[in-house]
Design a protein around this motif. Structure first.
Motif, PDB file in Angstrom:
ATOM      1  N   ASN A   1       0.843  -1.199   0.000  1.00 28.49           N
ATOM      2  CA  ASN A   1       0.000   0.000   0.000  1.00 28.49           C
ATOM      3  C   ASN A   1       0.878   1.250   0.000  1.00 28.49           C
ATOM      4  O   ASN A   1       2.094   1.160   0.165  1.00 28.49           O
ATOM      5  CB  ASN A   1      -0.911  -0.010   1.235  1.00 28.49           C
ATOM      6  N   ALA A   2       0.260   2.399  -0.186  1.00 32.11           N
ATOM      7  CA  ALA A   2       0.956   3.691  -0.082  1.00 32.11           C
ATOM      8  C   ALA A   2      -0.129   4.763  -0.071  1.00 32.11           C
ATOM      9  O   ALA A   2      -1.270   4.493  -0.477  1.00 32.11           O
ATOM     10  CB  ALA A   2       1.887   3.899  -1.273  1.00 32.11           C
ATOM     11  N   SER A   3       0.194   5.949   0.380  1.00 37.76           N
ATOM     12  CA  SER A   3      -0.815   7.012   0.432  1.00 37.76           C
ATOM     13  C   SER A   3      -1.288   7.363  -0.980  1.00 37.76           C
ATOM     14  O   SER A   3      -0.534   7.192  -1.951  1.00 37.76           O
ATOM     15  CB  SER A   3      -0.228   8.267   1.091  1.00 37.76           C
ATOM     16  N   ALA A   4      -2.522   7.855  -1.079  1.00 34.40           N
ATOM     17  CA  ALA A   4      -3.095   8.177  -2.393  1.00 34.40           C
ATOM     18  C   ALA A   4      -2.252   9.251  -3.106  1.00 34.40           C
ATOM     19  O   ALA A   4      -2.064   9.194  -4.323  1.00 34.40           O
ATOM     20  CB  ALA A   4      -4.541   8.624  -2.239  1.00 34.40           C
ATOM     21  N   GLN A   5      -1.739  10.212  -2.328  1.00 35.07           N
ATOM     22  CA  GLN A   5      -0.947  11.302  -2.916  1.00 35.07           C
ATOM     23  C   GLN A   5       0.324  10.759  -3.568  1.00 35.07           C
ATOM     24  O   GLN A   5       0.642  11.072  -4.728  1.00 35.07           O
ATOM     25  CB  GLN A   5      -0.603  12.315  -1.802  1.00 35.07           C
ATOM     26  N   VAL A   6       1.022   9.903  -2.839  1.00 40.75           N
ATOM     27  CA  VAL A   6       2.273   9.333  -3.362  1.00 40.75           C
ATOM     28  C   VAL A   6       1.983   8.424  -4.548  1.00 40.75           C
ATOM     29  O   VAL A   6       2.705   8.425  -5.556  1.00 40.75           O
ATOM     30  CB  VAL A   6       3.019   8.577  -2.231  1.00 40.75           C
ATOM     31  N   ARG A   7       0.890   7.674  -4.483  1.00 44.02           N
ATOM     32  CA  ARG A   7       0.550   6.778  -5.597  1.00 44.02           C
ATOM     33  C   ARG A   7       0.235   7.586  -6.859  1.00 44.02           C
ATOM     34  O   ARG A   7       0.608   7.208  -7.961  1.00 44.02           O
ATOM     35  CB  ARG A   7      -0.619   5.866  -5.195  1.00 44.02           C
ATOM     36  N   ALA A   8      -0.457   8.702  -6.669  1.00 39.71           N
ATOM     37  CA  ALA A   8      -0.790   9.551  -7.822  1.00 39.71           C
ATOM     38  C   ALA A   8       0.487  10.127  -8.435  1.00 39.71           C
ATOM     39  O   ALA A   8       0.623  10.201  -9.666  1.00 39.71           O
ATOM     40  CB  ALA A   8      -1.734  10.664  -7.395  1.00 39.71           C
ATOM     41  N   GLN A   9       1.430  10.519  -7.571  1.00 38.53           N
ATOM     42  CA  GLN A   9       2.698  11.080  -8.081  1.00 38.53           C
ATOM     43  C   GLN A   9       3.455  10.032  -8.886  1.00 38.53           C
ATOM     44  O   GLN A   9       3.993  10.300  -9.969  1.00 38.53           O
ATOM     45  CB  GLN A   9       3.577  11.550  -6.916  1.00 38.53           C
ATOM     46  N   ARG A  10       3.457   8.796  -8.383  1.00 33.51           N
ATOM     47  CA  ARG A  10       4.152   7.710  -9.106  1.00 33.51           C
ATOM     48  C   ARG A  10       3.489   7.444 -10.450  1.00 33.51           C
ATOM     49  O   ARG A  10       4.142   7.225 -11.465  1.00 33.51           O
ATOM     50  CB  ARG A  10       4.096   6.425  -8.281  1.00 33.51           C
ATOM     51  N   ARG A  11       2.162   7.438 -10.415  1.00 35.37           N
ATOM     52  CA  ARG A  11       1.393   7.175 -11.635  1.00 35.37           C
ATOM     53  C   ARG A  11       1.703   8.242 -12.680  1.00 35.37           C
ATOM     54  O   ARG A  11       1.873   7.955 -13.853  1.00 35.37           O
ATOM     55  CB  ARG A  11      -0.088   7.219 -11.258  1.00 35.37           C
ATOM     56  N   HIS A  12       1.763   9.492 -12.209  1.00 31.19           N
ATOM     57  CA  HIS A  12       2.040  10.647 -13.062  1.00 31.19           C
ATOM     58  C   HIS A  12       3.383  10.431 -13.784  1.00 31.19           C
ATOM     59  O   HIS A  12       3.499  10.614 -15.000  1.00 31.19           O
ATOM     60  CB  HIS A  12       2.090  11.886 -12.169  1.00 31.19           C
ATOM     61  N   LYS A  13       4.385  10.025 -12.998  1.00 36.23           N
ATOM     62  CA  LYS A  13       5.730   9.798 -13.536  1.00 36.23           C
ATOM     63  C   LYS A  13       5.719   8.630 -14.541  1.00 36.23           C
ATOM     64  O   LYS A  13       6.260   8.744 -15.639  1.00 36.23           O
ATOM     65  CB  LYS A  13       6.675   9.489 -12.369  1.00 36.23           C
ATOM     66  N   GLN A  14       5.050   7.541 -14.121  1.00 38.97           N
ATOM     67  CA  GLN A  14       4.970   6.345 -14.989  1.00 38.97           C
ATOM     68  C   GLN A  14       4.327   6.677 -16.328  1.00 38.97           C
ATOM     69  O   GLN A  14       4.810   6.297 -17.389  1.00 38.97           O
ATOM     70  CB  GLN A  14       4.064   5.300 -14.331  1.00 38.97           C
ATOM     71  N   LEU A  15       3.214   7.403 -16.267  1.00 35.40           N
ATOM     72  CA  LEU A  15       2.476   7.746 -17.487  1.00 35.40           C
ATOM     73  C   LEU A  15       3.339   8.625 -18.383  1.00 35.40           C
ATOM     74  O   LEU A  15       3.383   8.454 -19.593  1.00 35.40           O
ATOM     75  CB  LEU A  15       1.149   8.441 -17.144  1.00 35.40           C
ATOM     76  N   LYS A  16       4.055   9.572 -17.749  1.00 34.44           N
ATOM     77  CA  LYS A  16       4.924  10.473 -18.497  1.00 34.44           C
ATOM     78  C   LYS A  16       5.988   9.673 -19.250  1.00 34.44           C
ATOM     79  O   LYS A  16       6.271   9.922 -20.429  1.00 34.44           O
ATOM     80  CB  LYS A  16       5.584  11.456 -17.523  1.00 34.44           C
TER      81      LYS A  16
END
Ligand code: C5P
Length: 224
Positions: free
Chosen positions: A150-165
């Protein structure tokens, strides 16, 4: 170690962006085992429904589509290529829109039942690493090793943002936080196979843990 027909299985469940896909792929490589990204099956199914004009609300029709889904996963230069009816949908299914659509078809009980055996068929020698939401609870309840990441929603969104980029897909961070929260809510509250840790899963929080630290802990679990 618990053995199921002598083929070991490592399940890594968790919400979107928790790092489960990255860890699962690293573990599969390290162990030399097969890898199943179960989320990709739901993503492809949603894509197939859109392609064939099947309404997500028509549970029987989506389940029938799931039953006959023509999807092929193949490793291409360290990346997984996903073919739907022979068409390369690898990039298309990675958008947040596709993830959201996947979570809608994934909430349908008949659809989950239709995909159960297809997922279990991935369990082949010398072993399987798989990630998803219900791998340790429903699909492989007797898995040798189970992890819930698991991880906080904020950190997960940041990771997703980077991955998508990195995949060349543009996204907006605050939209991602909202979309991830909406998806978590749907995945956690559905009637069948909701997102939750198996009772015997090792629970890890990757909010402030790097990939290396998580990898070390999962490796230790499998070595123990
Ligand atoms: O893991 P990923 O983000 O690719 O999954 C997409 C969606 O597929 C999830 O939001 C979830 O609704 C569904 N899913 C599921 N069970 C799994 C894997 C994915 O319901 N084992």
């Amino acid at each position: 170690m618990k053995l199921m027909a002598n083929i070991p299985v490592l399940t890594i469940d968790g919400p979107s962006g928790s790092g489960k896909g990255t860890i699962a792929q690293l573990m599969a490589k390290d162990l030399g085992w097969h890898y199943l990204d179960s989320g990709a099956i739901y993503r492809v199914l949603a894509q197939a429904a859109l392609k064939h004009g099947v309404d997500f609300a028509d549970e029987r029709a989506v389940a029938e589509l799931a039953e006959n889904l023509d999807v092929v996963f193949s490793i291409q230069q360290n990346d997984i290529q996903v073919l739907l009816e022979g068409e390369d949908v690898s990039t298309l299914i990675r958008s947040e829109l596709a993830g959201n659509a996947a979570s809608k078809v994934a909430a349908l009980p008949l659809v989950r039942a239709a995909l159960l055996q297809r997922q279990r068929d991935f369990k082949q020698l010398p072993g399987l690493v798989t990630d998803g939401r219900d791998m340790g609870t429903v699909v492989f309840p007797d898995a040798s090793f189970k992890v819930f990441l698991n991880a906080s929603a904020q950190v997960r969104a940041q990771r997703r943002h980077k991955q998508l980029k990195e995949k060349g897909i543009e996204s907006n961070l605050s939209d991602l936080v909202a979309e991830i929260s909406e998806r978590d809510e749907r995945d956690s509250n559905r009637t069948v196979a909701p997102l939750r840790p198996a009772d015997d899963a090792l629970q890890l929080d990757s909010t402030s843990l790097g990939i290396d630290a998580v990898f070390k802990q999962v490796s230790a679990l499998c070595a123990g």
